[in-house]
Enzyme design. Structure first.
Site, PDB file in Angstrom:
ATOM      1  N   LEU A 403       0.841  -1.195   0.000  1.00  0.00           N
ATOM      2  CA  LEU A 403       0.000   0.000   0.000  1.00  0.00           C
ATOM      3  C   LEU A 403       0.878   1.246   0.000  1.00  0.00           C
ATOM      4  O   LEU A 403       1.604   1.503   0.958  1.00  0.00           O
ATOM      5  CB  LEU A 403      -0.922  -0.009   1.223  1.00  0.00           C
ATOM      6  CG  LEU A 403      -1.975  -1.108   1.225  1.00  0.00           C
ATOM      7  CD1 LEU A 403      -2.663  -1.189   2.582  1.00  0.00           C
ATOM      8  CD2 LEU A 403      -2.997  -0.879   0.124  1.00  0.00           C
ATOM      9  N   GLU A 404       0.809   2.016  -1.086  1.00  0.00           N
ATOM     10  CA  GLU A 404       1.649   3.198  -1.237  1.00  0.00           C
ATOM     11  C   GLU A 404       0.875   4.486  -1.001  1.00  0.00           C
ATOM     12  O   GLU A 404       1.372   5.572  -1.271  1.00  0.00           O
ATOM     13  CB  GLU A 404       2.278   3.198  -2.637  1.00  0.00           C
ATOM     14  CG  GLU A 404       3.150   1.969  -2.861  1.00  0.00           C
ATOM     15  CD  GLU A 404       3.749   1.904  -4.259  1.00  0.00           C
ATOM     16  OE1 GLU A 404       3.644   2.895  -4.992  1.00  0.00           O
ATOM     17  OE2 GLU A 404       4.303   0.849  -4.602  1.00  0.00           O
ATOM     18  N   ASN A 405      -0.359   4.352  -0.501  1.00  0.00           N
ATOM     19  CA  ASN A 405      -1.192   5.528  -0.265  1.00  0.00           C
ATOM     20  C   ASN A 405      -1.621   5.638   1.193  1.00  0.00           C
ATOM     21  O   ASN A 405      -2.692   6.130   1.514  1.00  0.00           O
ATOM     22  CB  ASN A 405      -2.432   5.472  -1.169  1.00  0.00           C
ATOM     23  CG  ASN A 405      -2.066   5.515  -2.633  1.00  0.00           C
ATOM     24  OD1 ASN A 405      -1.706   6.547  -3.162  1.00  0.00           O
ATOM     25  ND2 ASN A 405      -2.127   4.358  -3.292  1.00  0.00           N
TER      26      ASN A 405
END
Length: 578
Positions: A403-405
């Site tokens: 998860l990059e958000n």
């Protein structure tokens, strides 16, 4: 990891208690009036304090310097209590002004726990009073009384701690006496039905359940197939004594002194089969492993079936799961059209074939566009339940968190632990944070990794698309160098992760990332430096980490586009580490 061309990983108030004795007093007064012994009814004493149990947060209360807050545990009664923390010259004083009747006597009391706790009243018009406790690990009641002056219509009641002492807790404050015109909190009303009922871990004989807390509730009742099964004071419970491989229906109600709510929406759950029934094949991960992301889309790299992924890859992360409209929920949709007609049946058969060859196939959640929010108990349950369903359907060995958000360590920890309980000890859990996410143990990714250290397989941080970053020696290193890989890995190794939980995540080619590509020889040199202290650059760690897990790449498709140059060079080297 990105699905677009240049498919880079990153560039992709408690209401008042029922007034005890009030009904009896009124009936007695009515009876005396009927016999002519009194001329008029006298009002019963009431609790003139408002929000006396802190069920409505800090409403009606004022705490100095923001020192007070409400907590849900521990509480003496209801679902909330006050916690106030002294600091410096502030004693964490919380107070409210109550309406009183002149020339009247009031009994002041509260329940306290924790550090030094004082209870008092000022502005009484006579003699102000206070009492205190030197601290207790259990709830202790403080009691005192005061009389109001001839012209006193309001009094300040207060509680506070003491200088240099720990936080104190207060609950169920009472200022009992004649109504001064302000009245009391209303009697409790029947609570509403709980929402968010969800199934957690299941065994052959039990099912774990959770739901959203209900305001004003003091307890909950769980029903199994319409019959009372168990009770709880919090928002979770485990129903035991069930039969294996059997479907049950569950509902829950909320209760308080006023009664019981209607039942919640029902959920169904099936207990596990005798002798197992765990869908996770449990393929073991080798001591030194290579991870590769398999693309479920066509972005200009080589289009692959799972069967096309070379044998040098030990963990294959299927990219990516898709978010659903349910908070925290995920699903998987094979891109048959984009993958030249690759069918679901072929995909499932290829997973089994890879596992038969000793490989692990896991489902990756996230990527640059994969926004999945796990930020509450409900979404954590949904996340774990939906992933478990995918494991059951496809036979995945585990999950990759990419998860990059944004990531919430509290609820992601709950979700992954819940999933681990469902899937069993063979579950593979990998993570692929960006470099900034692992610069400090205070970061949400780093905290999550440490929180699940006992069930975590490996963290393959993305050592690319990040520019220059700090190493564990406090110096700045630029991406694309052996020092960047070793000095940043050192932060994780010295920050609490086991060497076997640290891997080097790099692009498979210059086309796979916006920046930070290093040749396979640099990856191998960094692994040698960390494992044995050889082939280092200017940075050399203070000690060696022979158990370093290995390396990861984005992606197997970009690797194939370059003739598998990355896996052909890095794979044998990783497997040959000591």
């Amino acid at each position: 990891m990105e699905r677009s061309p240049l498919g880079a990983h990153r560039v992709r108030g408690r209401r008042g208690r029922i007034r005890r004795g009030a009904a009896t007093a009124v009936l007695a007064t009515v009876a005396l009036t009927a016999t002519g012994l009194v001329s008029s009814a006298q009002a019963a004493d009431i609790n003139v304090a408002k929000n006396a149990g802190f069920e409505s947060g800090l409403a009606n209360w004022t705490c100095t310097n923001g020192s007070g807050a409400t907590v849900s545990s521990p509480v003496h009664g209801g679902t909330a209590a006050l916690k106030a923390t002294p600091a410096g010259q502030d004693t964490a004083r919380c107070s409210q002004t109550v309406a009183v009747k002149p020339n009247s006597t009031y009994t002041l009391s509260s329940w306290v726990q924790g550090g030094y706790a004082y209870l008092g009243a000022s502005g009484t018009g006579t003699t102000d009073v206070s009492t205190w406790s030197p601290g207790s690990s259990n709830w202790t009641q403080l009691n005192t009384s005061f009389k109001t002056g001839a012209n006193t219509t309001s009094v300040e009641i207060y509680t506070h701690g003491w200088y240099g002492q720990s936080a104190y807790l207060v609950d169920d404050v009472s200022v009992n006496g004649p109504d001064g015109g302000g009245g009391s909190d209303p009697d409790p009303t029947v609570p509403s039905a709980p929402a968010g009922l969800a199934v957690g871990a299941t065994t052959t004989t039990s099912v774990s359940l959770s739901w959203n807390a209900v305001s004003g509730a003091t307890g909950y009742t769980v029903y199994r197939d319409g019959q009372k099964a168990t009770t709880a004071t919090g928002s979770s419970a485990t129903v035991t004594g069930l039969s294996a491989d059997t479907a049950y229906q569950f509902t829950v109600t909320a209760t308080n002194a006023a009664g019981e709510s209607v039942k919640s929406a029902a959920v169904s759950a099936r207990t596990a089969k005798e002798g197992g029934g765990n869908p996770n094949p449990g393929t073991s991960v080798p001591k030194h492993a290579v991870t590769g992301y398999w693309q479920n889309f066509n972005n200009g790299a080589t289009v692959q079936k799972l069967s096309d992924v070379p044998a040098n890859y030990d963990i294959i992360a299927v990219s990516f799961a898709d978010a659903t409209t349910t908070p925290g929920g995920v699903t998987f949709n094979l891109d048959t059209a984009g993958l030249n007609g690759y069918t679901v049946d072929q995909f499932k058969a290829d997973i089994k074939a890879k596992q038969a060859a000793g490989k692990n196939v896991i489902i990756s959640v996230g990527g640059e566009k994969g926004t999945v929010s796990v930020n509450s108990d409900t979404s954590a349950n949904n996340f774990a339940n939906s992933l478990y369903s995918l494991i059951q359907e496809y036979g995945f060995n585990g999950v990759d968190i990419d998860l990059e958000n944004g990531l919430n360590s509290t609820y992601m920890t709950k979700a992954l632990r819940s999933l681990s309980q469902k899937a069993g000890s063979g579950l593979v859990i990998t993570m692929a944070p960006q470099t900034i996410d692992m610069q400090s143990t205070g970061g949400e990714y780093f905290k999550t990794a440490l929180n699940i250290k006992d069930i975590l397989t490996v963290v393959n941080m993305q050592y690319y698309n990040s520019g220059a970053m700090l190493g564990c020696d406090g110096k700045v290193y630029s991406q694309g160098s052996v020092d960047f890989l070793t000095a940043l890995a050192c932060i994780q190794l010295e920050g609490g992760l086991a060497p076997s939980q640290v891997g080097l995540g790099v692009p498979a080619s210059t086309s796979a990332a916006g920046g930070g590509y290093v040749s396979p020889s640099v990856v191998n040199a960094a692994l040698d430096c960390l494992a044995s202290g050889t082939n280092c650059g200017s940075f050399k760690p203070a000690k060696t980490y022979p158990d370093i897990r290995g390396a990861m790449t984005w992606s197997t498709a970009w690797d194939a586009k370059s003739g598998n140059a990355w896996s052909n060079a890095v794979g044998p080297h990783v497997h040959g580490l000591p």
